[in-house]
Write an enzyme that holds these catalytic residues in place. Structure first.
Site, PDB file in Angstrom:
ATOM      1  N   LYS A 102      -3.722  73.327  32.460  1.00  0.00           N
ATOM      2  CA  LYS A 102      -3.751  74.586  31.624  1.00  0.00           C
ATOM      3  C   LYS A 102      -4.894  75.246  31.301  1.00  0.00           C
ATOM      4  CE  LYS A 102      -2.776  71.636  27.899  1.00  0.00           C
ATOM      5  NZ  LYS A 102      -2.908  70.228  28.629  1.00  0.00           N
ATOM      6  N   ARG A 144      -5.148  58.910  26.632  1.00  0.00           N
ATOM      7  CA  ARG A 144      -4.927  60.304  26.411  1.00  0.00           C
ATOM      8  C   ARG A 144      -3.500  60.423  26.811  1.00  0.00           C
ATOM      9  NH1 ARG A 144      -9.247  63.254  29.676  1.00  0.00           N
ATOM     10  NH2 ARG A 144      -8.223  65.280  28.779  1.00  0.00           N
ATOM     11  N   ARG A 153     -16.721  64.714  32.318  1.00  0.00           N
ATOM     12  CA  ARG A 153     -16.430  64.874  30.872  1.00  0.00           C
ATOM     13  C   ARG A 153     -16.397  63.525  30.318  1.00  0.00           C
ATOM     14  NH1 ARG A 153     -11.201  68.896  29.236  1.00  0.00           N
ATOM     15  NH2 ARG A 153     -11.067  67.048  27.993  1.00  0.00           N
ATOM     16  N   ARG A 213      -0.393  69.690  19.371  1.00  0.00           N
ATOM     17  CA  ARG A 213      -0.431  68.521  20.069  1.00  0.00           C
ATOM     18  C   ARG A 213       0.511  67.476  19.458  1.00  0.00           C
ATOM     19  NH1 ARG A 213      -4.926  69.199  23.472  1.00  0.00           N
ATOM     20  NH2 ARG A 213      -5.555  67.478  24.459  1.00  0.00           N
ATOM     21  N   ARG A 228     -12.048  65.103  38.167  1.00  0.00           N
ATOM     22  CA  ARG A 228     -12.577  66.255  37.689  1.00  0.00           C
ATOM     23  C   ARG A 228     -13.915  66.443  37.502  1.00  0.00           C
ATOM     24  NH1 ARG A 228      -9.348  69.177  32.832  1.00  0.00           N
ATOM     25  NH2 ARG A 228     -10.209  67.273  31.695  1.00  0.00           N
TER      26      ARG A 228
HETATM   27  P1  AMP Z   1      -8.340  69.001  25.977  1.00  0.00           P
HETATM   28  O1  AMP Z   1      -9.698  69.813  26.662  1.00  0.00           O
HETATM   29  O2  AMP Z   1      -7.231  69.853  25.602  1.00  0.00           O
HETATM   30  O3  AMP Z   1      -7.989  67.734  26.981  1.00  0.00           O
HETATM   31  O4  AMP Z   1      -8.680  68.146  24.503  1.00  0.00           O
HETATM   32  C1  AMP Z   1      -9.570  67.205  24.606  1.00  0.00           C
HETATM   33  C2  AMP Z   1      -9.780  66.457  23.438  1.00  0.00           C
HETATM   34  O5  AMP Z   1      -9.815  67.241  22.167  1.00  0.00           O
HETATM   35  C3  AMP Z   1      -8.170  65.670  23.260  1.00  0.00           C
HETATM   36  O6  AMP Z   1      -8.336  64.370  23.722  1.00  0.00           O
HETATM   37  C4  AMP Z   1      -8.192  65.500  21.567  1.00  0.00           C
HETATM   38  O7  AMP Z   1      -9.298  64.501  21.336  1.00  0.00           O
HETATM   39  C5  AMP Z   1      -9.222  66.873  20.989  1.00  0.00           C
HETATM   40  N1  AMP Z   1      -7.939  67.852  20.832  1.00  0.00           N
HETATM   41  C6  AMP Z   1      -7.811  69.126  21.402  1.00  0.00           C
HETATM   42  N2  AMP Z   1      -6.691  69.622  21.026  1.00  0.00           N
HETATM   43  C7  AMP Z   1      -6.313  68.996  20.047  1.00  0.00           C
HETATM   44  C8  AMP Z   1      -5.470  69.151  19.084  1.00  0.00           C
HETATM   45  N3  AMP Z   1      -4.558  70.166  19.066  1.00  0.00           N
HETATM   46  N4  AMP Z   1      -5.183  68.357  18.064  1.00  0.00           N
HETATM   47  C9  AMP Z   1      -5.839  67.079  17.985  1.00  0.00           C
HETATM   48  N5  AMP Z   1      -6.745  66.626  19.023  1.00  0.00           N
HETATM   49  C10 AMP Z   1      -7.190  67.678  19.812  1.00  0.00           C
END
Ligand code: AMP
Length: 214
Positions: A17, A171, A160, A93, A127
């Protein structure tokens, strides 16, 4: 697509994404709204007043859990107020966030990037991200010319904190439980367009553009 288009990008962690969102934003001159990046920049923010499980967004993230809606909704509403056209990545989410979003804005495209689960763990654990410019690489599928060094800016490539295998599995579990119902929700509304996220970033982007323009 003109610059007032509003694109929602859905898909599991590791679907691509972030990569595709950046490309779409470049192509159509849109803002990128990424809750994950916004939260990574605010990992140490004090949210103890909410009286929830953890006192910072980073603690939820490192555990692979969702950051509380109150924190994330605030980020999104502020970003939406500043954007005309946008690509929204990483939000909503869960179903409550989807409902909140529907009160804030209309959407023109809801695109689901589909990648088989078996591939996601390999993509995420391999990654590597540039500490300086944020460019992403993969130790096997997209290695940098020199190990550990960013091709774009020479910065250091790091993993990360939530891309370790244990957190990745959590996740994906949270995604299945909380976010798959969101995908189903948009599917039922009839607004979901599905794009295969398999293959190279160029392959996926071509499919994406094709779906949007045709
Ligand atoms: P991502 O970079 O999108 O994989 O997000 C990394 C982490 O940020 C996720 O595992 C969540 O802990 C937090 N996070 C990102 N977006 C959201 C969201 N919309 N709601 C809640 N937590 C989020």
């Amino acid at each position: 697509m003109s610059d007032d288009h509003r694109v929602l990008l859905l898909g599991p962690p590791g679907a691509g994404k972030g990569t595709q969102g950046d490309r779409i934003a470049d192509r159509y001159d849109l803002d990128v709204i990424t809750t994950g990046d916004a939260l990574r920049n605010n990992k140490e923010m004090d949210i103890s007043e909410l009286g929830l499980e953890y006192d910072t967004p980073g603690a939820y993230m490192d555990a692979g859990e969702l950051v509380p809606d109150a924190v994330v909704n605030e980020i999104v509403v502020t970003a939406l107020a500043d954007a005309d056209g946008f690509v929204l990545d990483g939000y909503p989410r869960n179903l409550d966030q989807a409902e909140y979003l529907s009160e804030q804005t209309e959407l023109d495209y809801v695109v689901f990037l589909d990648v088989p689960e078996a591939e996601l763990v390999d993509r995420l654990t391999g990654r590597r991200v540039c500490d300086d410019c944020g460019a992403t690489f993969h130790v096997d599928f997209d290695p940098p010319a020199e190990q550990g060094v960013c091709d774009d800016c020479g910065g250091e490539l790091v993993q990360r904190e939530d891309d370790t295998e244990e957190t990745v599995r959590e996740r994906l579990r949270v995604y299945a439980e909380e976010t798959e119902p969101v995908v189903e929700h948009y599917r039922e509304l009839g607004s979901l367009v599905e794009v295969s996220g398999e293959g190279t970033p160029d392959d996926v982007f071509d499919r994406f553009v094709d779906v949007i323009e045709n």
